[in-house]
Design an enzyme around this catalytic site. Structure first.
Site, mmCIF file in Angstrom:
data_model
loop_
_atom_site.group_PDB
_atom_site.id
_atom_site.type_symbol
_atom_site.label_atom_id
_atom_site.label_comp_id
_atom_site.label_asym_id
_atom_site.label_seq_id
_atom_site.Cartn_x
_atom_site.Cartn_y
_atom_site.Cartn_z
ATOM 1 N N TRP A 276 -0.677 -1.172 4.091
ATOM 2 C CA TRP A 276 0.059 0.184 3.303
ATOM 3 C C TRP A 276 0.301 1.339 4.155
ATOM 4 O O TRP A 276 1.090 2.577 2.569
ATOM 5 C CB TRP A 276 -1.805 0.844 2.567
ATOM 6 C CG TRP A 276 -1.934 -1.382 1.198
ATOM 7 C CD1 TRP A 276 -2.832 -1.461 1.393
ATOM 8 C CD2 TRP A 276 -0.963 -1.013 0.494
ATOM 9 N NE1 TRP A 276 -3.354 -2.863 1.440
ATOM 10 C CE2 TRP A 276 -1.848 -2.334 0.038
ATOM 11 C CE3 TRP A 276 0.167 -0.607 -0.393
ATOM 12 C CZ2 TRP A 276 -1.365 -3.041 -1.077
ATOM 13 C CZ3 TRP A 276 0.157 -1.416 -0.667
ATOM 14 C CH2 TRP A 276 -0.331 -2.390 -1.804
ATOM 15 N N TRP B 273 -6.159 -8.701 -9.741
ATOM 16 C CA TRP B 273 -6.096 -8.187 -8.630
ATOM 17 C C TRP B 273 -6.739 -9.591 -7.460
ATOM 18 O O TRP B 273 -6.661 -9.757 -8.145
ATOM 19 C CB TRP B 273 -7.051 -6.839 -8.226
ATOM 20 C CG TRP B 273 -6.176 -5.642 -9.116
ATOM 21 C CD1 TRP B 273 -5.222 -5.589 -9.858
ATOM 22 C CD2 TRP B 273 -6.294 -4.289 -8.810
ATOM 23 N NE1 TRP B 273 -4.739 -4.406 -10.284
ATOM 24 C CE2 TRP B 273 -5.839 -3.895 -9.563
ATOM 25 C CE3 TRP B 273 -7.649 -3.557 -7.882
ATOM 26 C CZ2 TRP B 273 -5.870 -1.861 -10.357
ATOM 27 C CZ3 TRP B 273 -7.453 -2.313 -9.058
ATOM 28 C CH2 TRP B 273 -7.031 -1.424 -9.055
ATOM 29 N N GLU C 53 -12.256 -3.701 1.771
ATOM 30 C CA GLU C 53 -11.128 -4.866 0.712
ATOM 31 C C GLU C 53 -11.423 -5.955 1.662
ATOM 32 O O GLU C 53 -11.479 -6.269 2.933
ATOM 33 C CB GLU C 53 -9.656 -4.119 0.818
ATOM 34 C CG GLU C 53 -9.860 -2.881 0.527
ATOM 35 C CD GLU C 53 -8.183 -2.183 -0.136
ATOM 36 O OE1 GLU C 53 -8.056 -1.794 -0.894
ATOM 37 O OE2 GLU C 53 -7.600 -1.887 1.169
ATOM 38 N N ASN D 238 1.416 -8.865 -1.652
ATOM 39 C CA ASN D 238 0.989 -8.444 -1.187
ATOM 40 C C ASN D 238 -0.283 -9.412 -0.986
ATOM 41 O O ASN D 238 -0.197 -10.402 -0.050
ATOM 42 C CB ASN D 238 0.286 -7.069 -1.462
ATOM 43 C CG ASN D 238 -0.849 -6.521 -2.869
ATOM 44 O OD1 ASN D 238 0.496 -7.191 -3.713
ATOM 45 N ND2 ASN D 238 -1.474 -6.485 -2.827
ATOM 46 N N ASP D 239 -1.457 -9.181 -1.010
ATOM 47 C CA ASP D 239 -2.584 -9.766 -0.555
ATOM 48 C C ASP D 239 -2.573 -11.034 -0.867
ATOM 49 O O ASP D 239 -2.621 -11.706 -2.017
ATOM 50 C CB ASP D 239 -4.151 -9.615 -1.320
ATOM 51 C CG ASP D 239 -4.338 -8.078 -0.981
ATOM 52 O OD1 ASP D 239 -3.231 -7.304 -0.441
ATOM 53 O OD2 ASP D 239 -5.617 -7.278 -1.686
ATOM 54 N N TRP E 125 8.105 -8.538 -4.835
ATOM 55 C CA TRP E 125 7.058 -8.280 -4.069
ATOM 56 C C TRP E 125 5.769 -8.815 -3.755
ATOM 57 O O TRP E 125 5.180 -10.050 -4.852
ATOM 58 C CB TRP E 125 5.999 -6.723 -4.703
ATOM 59 C CG TRP E 125 5.596 -6.762 -4.130
ATOM 60 C CD1 TRP E 125 3.893 -6.468 -4.672
ATOM 61 C CD2 TRP E 125 4.706 -5.500 -3.195
ATOM 62 N NE1 TRP E 125 2.999 -6.300 -3.638
ATOM 63 C CE2 TRP E 125 3.455 -5.716 -3.251
ATOM 64 C CE3 TRP E 125 5.952 -5.128 -2.261
ATOM 65 C CZ2 TRP E 125 2.843 -4.862 -2.397
ATOM 66 C CZ3 TRP E 125 5.110 -4.200 -1.269
ATOM 67 C CH2 TRP E 125 3.655 -4.342 -1.080
ATOM 68 N N ARG F 267 -14.288 -4.444 -6.272
ATOM 69 C CA ARG F 267 -12.694 -4.727 -6.363
ATOM 70 C C ARG F 267 -13.433 -6.336 -5.295
ATOM 71 O O ARG F 267 -14.441 -6.420 -3.853
ATOM 72 C CB ARG F 267 -11.910 -4.423 -6.109
ATOM 73 C CG ARG F 267 -12.231 -3.947 -4.849
ATOM 74 C CD ARG F 267 -10.279 -2.685 -4.889
ATOM 75 N NE ARG F 267 -10.205 -2.050 -3.632
ATOM 76 C CZ ARG F 267 -10.312 -1.054 -3.313
ATOM 77 N NH1 ARG F 267 -11.042 -0.275 -4.545
ATOM 78 N NH2 ARG F 267 -9.785 -0.099 -2.237
ATOM 79 N N ASP F 268 -12.375 -7.096 -5.147
ATOM 80 C CA ASP F 268 -11.952 -8.418 -4.090
ATOM 81 C C ASP F 268 -13.215 -9.557 -3.971
ATOM 82 O O ASP F 268 -13.519 -9.143 -3.057
ATOM 83 C CB ASP F 268 -11.500 -8.150 -2.536
ATOM 84 C CG ASP F 268 -10.327 -6.755 -3.337
ATOM 85 O OD1 ASP F 268 -9.799 -6.551 -3.966
ATOM 86 O OD2 ASP F 268 -10.457 -6.030 -2.274
#
Length: 505
Positions: free
Chosen positions: A309, A107, A221, A48-49, A46, A172-173
């Protein structure tokens, strides 16, 4: 192509520094049924970002969120890849592992090369600041990791955060940039419907300076901030974020605002955002510097995670043990359209250097439909379409032999007019039927449009005219659905300068 030749090419790319271990090398599409031919894909499991790439010693260093335990276990870590051309990638393994302490898994965040040793870990140390759901009741907090070996592996600086949670659920981020005018670091934080701004001189101690509030774009985000110069000489700061504008009829991709920034506060030209991509699958996008550019503010690179998502686990690649792909890298520019400043994008120039066979077609007048003597699963197609009286015109791609399955790209000219990408007539990830056709307004006054279309095994990306409108979406056509047709409704459409560069040789 003979299997032996394909195997030799695969061996070559696996044993040379700039071979591709994420995507099958262009021209070896048959080696893997579902893996993209020229897009970055995760080696297994997997992704993602994407995290913003940085340039160091002749290579772009790219990190992304990776889950080695997918689909049976949770938690992400930072996996590392390098490239010299942003098309061919070499896997470098996991750089920041998950669950190394009570602070949890890493993350999204951002990494910088600390060229002036502001943090004290040494000149050219790689500094990553990222979110971890910490032992502090699971609160999202920001932690610093550093690397002294060129970004290969990172060490946790402290069990304590460099930026503690201020009491908000979403925090976050972090995105870090150096502001040369103010001579300090700036960090942006996604804080629900707000983007928070923080400053620091050493990357360890941060001070809150301001916040930018948004409306009708959901929970933000992956914020972004950079300065650009338009062709008319004007400079603008651009504030971006991944956002959900569906409630107002807008995309669920990368929203951006142009405005001014004084090192502490961003002031937007207008509160309503614009969108860098109008498709369904260009999320968590990042932009980054073009190293060596004569004017660093004239153009910029960008790439996004091609997924959503709403249906992130709906992909046929799971049958082959992986789930995760990026868009191609694109170049973005700032343009003035007579009313406001907007970003435009086009595929990175290195795409044109991929091995390909080319088909060119003479002028074609279409009233109804016309099937081209061309087929493919992986290609770039350029076309000019013009008309005098028309309702609808475009192309049907990845079309089945009986014409029942296809992906449509075109322009609808009646009323206010719009361009569109419609994936309703082929297999695609949205089983609920809510994300089938993406649209963007189009001025039909000139009675013409240029379409640049990138098709790969499970994706389509479209750039309209100068690229102020772009679409990126997943598609899952049957393997044998490779036809290409032209169509028009309500009048005649003229197709000119039709060029197809086939990558699935």
């Amino acid at each position: 192509m003979l299997i032996i030749l394909g195997a030799l090419l695969y061996y070559f790319t696996q044993n040379h520094a700039e071979g591709s271990s994420q995507a099958s090398p262009p021209g070896t599409a048959h080696l893997n049924n579902q893996r993209a031919n020229y897009h970055f894909t995760v080696p297994d499991k997997w992704m993602n970002d994407p995290q913003r790439p940085v340039y160091f010693k002749g290579k772009y260093h790219y990190y992304y969120l990776y889950n080695k335990d997918y689909p049976n276990g949770n938690g992400t870590e930072w996996r590392h890849a390098t490239s010299t051309d942003l098309v061919h990638w070499q896997d470098q393994g996991v750089a920041i592992p998950k669950y190394t302490n009570k602070n949890g898994d890493p993350w999204s965040g951002s990494v910088v090369v600390d060229t002036h040793n502001t943090a004290g870990f040494g000149k050219n140390a790689f500094i990553a600041i990222l979110t971890q759901p910490s032992a502090n009741g699971g609160a999202q907090e920001q932690y610093l990791w550093y690397s002294k070996n060129g970004g290969k592996t990172f060490t946790s600086y402290s069990k304590k955060p460099v930026l503690a949670n201020p009491g908000t659920a979403d925090f976050r981020d972090p995105k870090i940039i150096w502001d040369p005018q103010s001579k300090h670091w700036v960090m942006l934080m996604a804080e629900g419907k707000k983007i928070g701004f923080y400053t620091s001189t050493n990357l360890k101690k941060w001070t809150y300076t301001s916040g930018f509030l948004t409306d009708n774009v959901g929970t933000l985000e992956c914020p972004d901030l950079y300065r650009m110069q338009a062709a008319n000489g004007a400079y603008k700061w651009v504030l971006g974020a991944s956002a959900n504008g569906r409630g107002a009829g807008n995309p669920n991709t990368y929203a951006y605002w142009t405005g001014s920034f004084n090192g502490k506060k961003f002031i937007a030209d207008r509160q309503e955002p614009k969108w860098l991509d109008h498709g369904f699958d260009w999320y968590a996008a990042v932009t980054f510097d073009i190293v060596g550019a004569s004017n660093p503010y004239e153009q910029r690179y960008a790439l996004g995670w091609m997924n959503n998502w709403d249906y992130a686990n709906n992909t046929p690649t799971l049958q082959e043990g992986f789930n995760g792909m990026n868009s191609i890298v694109r170049k973005i520019r700032l343009r003035f359209n007579g009313q406001s400043y907007v970003l435009s994008s086009q595929p990175i120039g290195a795409i044109s250097l991929l091995p390909a066979s080319t088909q060119k077609f003479q002028r074609m007048e279409v009233d109804g439909s016309k099937t081209l003597n061309a087929s493919g699963a992986s290609y770039q197609l350029d076309a000019d379409i013009s008309w005098s009286q028309l309702k609808n015109a475009g192309l049907r791609l990845r079309e089945s032999a009986d014409h029942s399955r296809h992906v449509d790209v075109g322009v609808f000219t009646e009323g206010e007019g719009y361009t569109y990408v419609n994936r309703a007539y082929t297999n695609q990830p949205d089983t609920d039927g809510n994300s089938l056709e993406s649209r963007a307004p189009f001025n039909t006054a000139n009675h013409k449009v240029h379409l640049k279309i990138l098709v790969d095994k499970n994706s389509i990306e479209v750039f309209v005219d100068d690229g102020t409108v772009a679409y990126s979406s997943l598609i899952f056509p049957n393997k044998d659905d490779q036809g290409i047709s032209l169509f028009s409704e309500g009048g005649q459409a003229v197709f000119e300068n039709v060029v197809i560069r086939h990558f699935d040789q």
